[in-house]
Write an enzyme that holds these catalytic residues in place. Structure first.
Site, PDB file in Angstrom:
ATOM      1  N   ASP A  87       0.830  -1.204   0.000  1.00 36.56           N
ATOM      2  CA  ASP A  87       0.000   0.000   0.000  1.00 36.56           C
ATOM      3  C   ASP A  87       0.867   1.258   0.000  1.00 36.56           C
ATOM      4  O   ASP A  87       0.661   2.163  -0.779  1.00 36.56           O
ATOM      5  CB  ASP A  87      -0.977   0.008   1.197  1.00 36.56           C
ATOM      6  CG  ASP A  87      -0.299  -0.222   2.553  1.00 36.56           C
ATOM      7  OD1 ASP A  87       0.928  -0.444   2.594  1.00 36.56           O
ATOM      8  OD2 ASP A  87      -1.006  -0.186   3.570  1.00 36.56           O
ATOM      9  N   ASP A 137       6.748   3.770   3.365  1.00 36.20           N
ATOM     10  CA  ASP A 137       6.868   4.883   4.301  1.00 36.20           C
ATOM     11  C   ASP A 137       8.285   4.913   4.878  1.00 36.20           C
ATOM     12  O   ASP A 137       9.224   5.250   4.167  1.00 36.20           O
ATOM     13  CB  ASP A 137       5.778   4.716   5.362  1.00 36.20           C
ATOM     14  CG  ASP A 137       5.615   5.917   6.269  1.00 36.20           C
ATOM     15  OD1 ASP A 137       5.578   7.042   5.766  1.00 36.20           O
ATOM     16  OD2 ASP A 137       5.517   5.726   7.490  1.00 36.20           O
ATOM     17  N   LYS A 156       6.313   7.530   0.099  1.00 38.84           N
ATOM     18  CA  LYS A 156       6.490   8.740   0.912  1.00 38.84           C
ATOM     19  C   LYS A 156       7.981   8.840   1.240  1.00 38.84           C
ATOM     20  O   LYS A 156       8.406   8.552   2.360  1.00 38.84           O
ATOM     21  CB  LYS A 156       5.667   8.573   2.198  1.00 38.84           C
ATOM     22  CG  LYS A 156       5.081   9.852   2.758  1.00 38.84           C
ATOM     23  CD  LYS A 156       4.566   9.650   4.159  1.00 38.84           C
ATOM     24  CE  LYS A 156       3.131   9.233   4.275  1.00 38.84           C
ATOM     25  NZ  LYS A 156       2.708   9.040   5.686  1.00 38.84           N
ATOM     26  N   PHE A 166       0.023  12.070   6.976  1.00 34.47           N
ATOM     27  CA  PHE A 166      -0.587  10.771   7.253  1.00 34.47           C
ATOM     28  C   PHE A 166      -1.867  10.640   6.436  1.00 34.47           C
ATOM     29  O   PHE A 166      -2.774  11.454   6.549  1.00 34.47           O
ATOM     30  CB  PHE A 166      -0.872  10.597   8.741  1.00 34.47           C
ATOM     31  CG  PHE A 166      -1.200   9.179   9.086  1.00 34.47           C
ATOM     32  CD1 PHE A 166      -0.185   8.233   9.216  1.00 34.47           C
ATOM     33  CD2 PHE A 166      -2.512   8.765   9.241  1.00 34.47           C
ATOM     34  CE1 PHE A 166      -0.474   6.908   9.495  1.00 34.47           C
ATOM     35  CE2 PHE A 166      -2.812   7.444   9.529  1.00 34.47           C
ATOM     36  CZ  PHE A 166      -1.797   6.516   9.665  1.00 34.47           C
TER      37      PHE A 166
HETATM   38  P1  IMP Z   1       6.743   1.487   6.839  1.00 34.96           P
HETATM   39  O1  IMP Z   1       6.933   2.627   7.777  1.00 34.96           O
HETATM   40  O2  IMP Z   1       7.300   1.805   5.458  1.00 34.96           O
HETATM   41  O3  IMP Z   1       7.271   0.220   7.410  1.00 34.96           O
HETATM   42  O4  IMP Z   1       5.190   1.351   6.639  1.00 34.96           O
HETATM   43  C1  IMP Z   1       4.532   0.339   7.282  1.00 34.96           C
HETATM   44  C2  IMP Z   1       3.072   0.381   7.155  1.00 34.96           C
HETATM   45  O5  IMP Z   1       2.621   1.499   7.870  1.00 34.96           O
HETATM   46  C3  IMP Z   1       2.478   0.535   5.791  1.00 34.96           C
HETATM   47  O6  IMP Z   1       2.377  -0.678   5.084  1.00 34.96           O
HETATM   48  C4  IMP Z   1       1.107   1.071   6.163  1.00 34.96           C
HETATM   49  O7  IMP Z   1       0.241   0.022   6.506  1.00 34.96           O
HETATM   50  C5  IMP Z   1       1.405   1.918   7.377  1.00 34.96           C
HETATM   51  N1  IMP Z   1       1.505   3.333   7.040  1.00 34.96           N
HETATM   52  C6  IMP Z   1       2.598   4.066   6.784  1.00 34.96           C
HETATM   53  N2  IMP Z   1       2.286   5.333   6.479  1.00 34.96           N
HETATM   54  C7  IMP Z   1       0.953   5.403   6.551  1.00 34.96           C
HETATM   55  C8  IMP Z   1      -0.007   6.462   6.313  1.00 34.96           C
HETATM   56  O8  IMP Z   1       0.296   7.620   5.960  1.00 34.96           O
HETATM   57  N3  IMP Z   1      -1.304   6.120   6.504  1.00 34.96           N
HETATM   58  C9  IMP Z   1      -1.712   4.879   6.870  1.00 34.96           C
HETATM   59  N4  IMP Z   1      -0.865   3.869   7.072  1.00 34.96           N
HETATM   60  C10 IMP Z   1       0.452   4.131   6.913  1.00 34.96           C
HETATM   61 MG    MG Z   2       0.416  -2.076   5.467  1.00 39.49          MG
END
Ligand code: IMP
Ligand code: MG
Length: 180
Positions: free
Chosen positions: A98, A101, A129, A152
């Site tokens: 999805d 981040d 992002k 977010f």
């Molecule tokens: P990571 O920080 O790249 O490990 O992201 C992990 C997970 O955090 C993603 O797969 C999303 O499920 C969730 N996530 C990160 N950023 C957002 C956001 O802006 N909105 C909602 N969920 C987020």
């Molecule tokens: Mg996720």
């Protein structure tokens, strides 16, 4: 639900168009490769369902479920809650996510799947992002739907405390909705 949205960042129509474009790219790149498309649950489900129908070449579906994420910050502590069911050794694998981040989830998922020795391993993320990336995470997404600013976002599968996943667009939450 709608009343908690400050602004719509990506509309339903923009999503539809971009997925069609990505579909054309993926169809071309995976022609004759019978890839296994691995979705990372749960945030990816809406994107996955739309994306898979735009890949017009034979492919297989699988899912894995990793966890650690709560609220609006990622802990970086990942566990596999449910592993993929297929044997991917020697197969072409495409990860669908999805959002890319901080990168902890994708980095973990990538290493986990790479250890199973696929013939190729690529990443397709609906949102990227880059401003949030943790130092040291150098993984590059091969396919990106939209690059978003450091806000977010919710909707189109993405949640805040398990809500808003069913919004059909990508929106930014009002600060009040976080209890701020
Ligand atoms: P990571 O920080 O790249 O490990 O992201 C992990 C997970 O955090 C993603 O797969 C999303 O499920 C969730 N996530 C990160 N950023 C957002 C956001 O802006 N909105 C909602 N969920 C987020
Ligand atoms: Mg996720």
């Amino acid at each position: 639900m709608e009343k908690d949205i400050l602004k719509v960042l990506i509309t339903e129509e923009q999503i539809r168009q971009r997925i069609q474009e990505l579909g054309e790219e993926l169809t071309r790149d995976y022609q004759g490769k019978d890839p296994i498309i691995v979705g990372v649950l749960k945030g990816v489900v809406v994107f996955y369902a739309d994306m898979i129908r735009q890949i017009k070449t034979p492919c297989q579906m699988d899912f894995m479920w990793i966890s650690s994420y709560a609220g609006t910050t990622s802990t970086g502590n990942m566990v596999v809650k449910r592993d993929i069911g297929s044997d991917i050794k020697g197969r072409h694998v495409l990860i669908l996510e999805d959002i890319y981040d901080t990168g902890s989830s994708l980095d973990f998922t990538y290493r986990h799947l790479l250890s199973k020795e696929p013939a190729s391993l690529k990443i397709c993320t609906f949102l990227d992002k880059p401003e949030r990336r943790k130092p040291g995470i150098t993984l590059k997404a091969d396919y990106v739907g939209y690059t978003v600013p450091n806000e977010f976002v919710v909707g189109y599968g993405l949640d805040y405390n398990e809500h808003y996943r069913n919004l059909p667009y990508i929106g930014v939450l009002k600060p009040e909705a976080y209890g701020a």
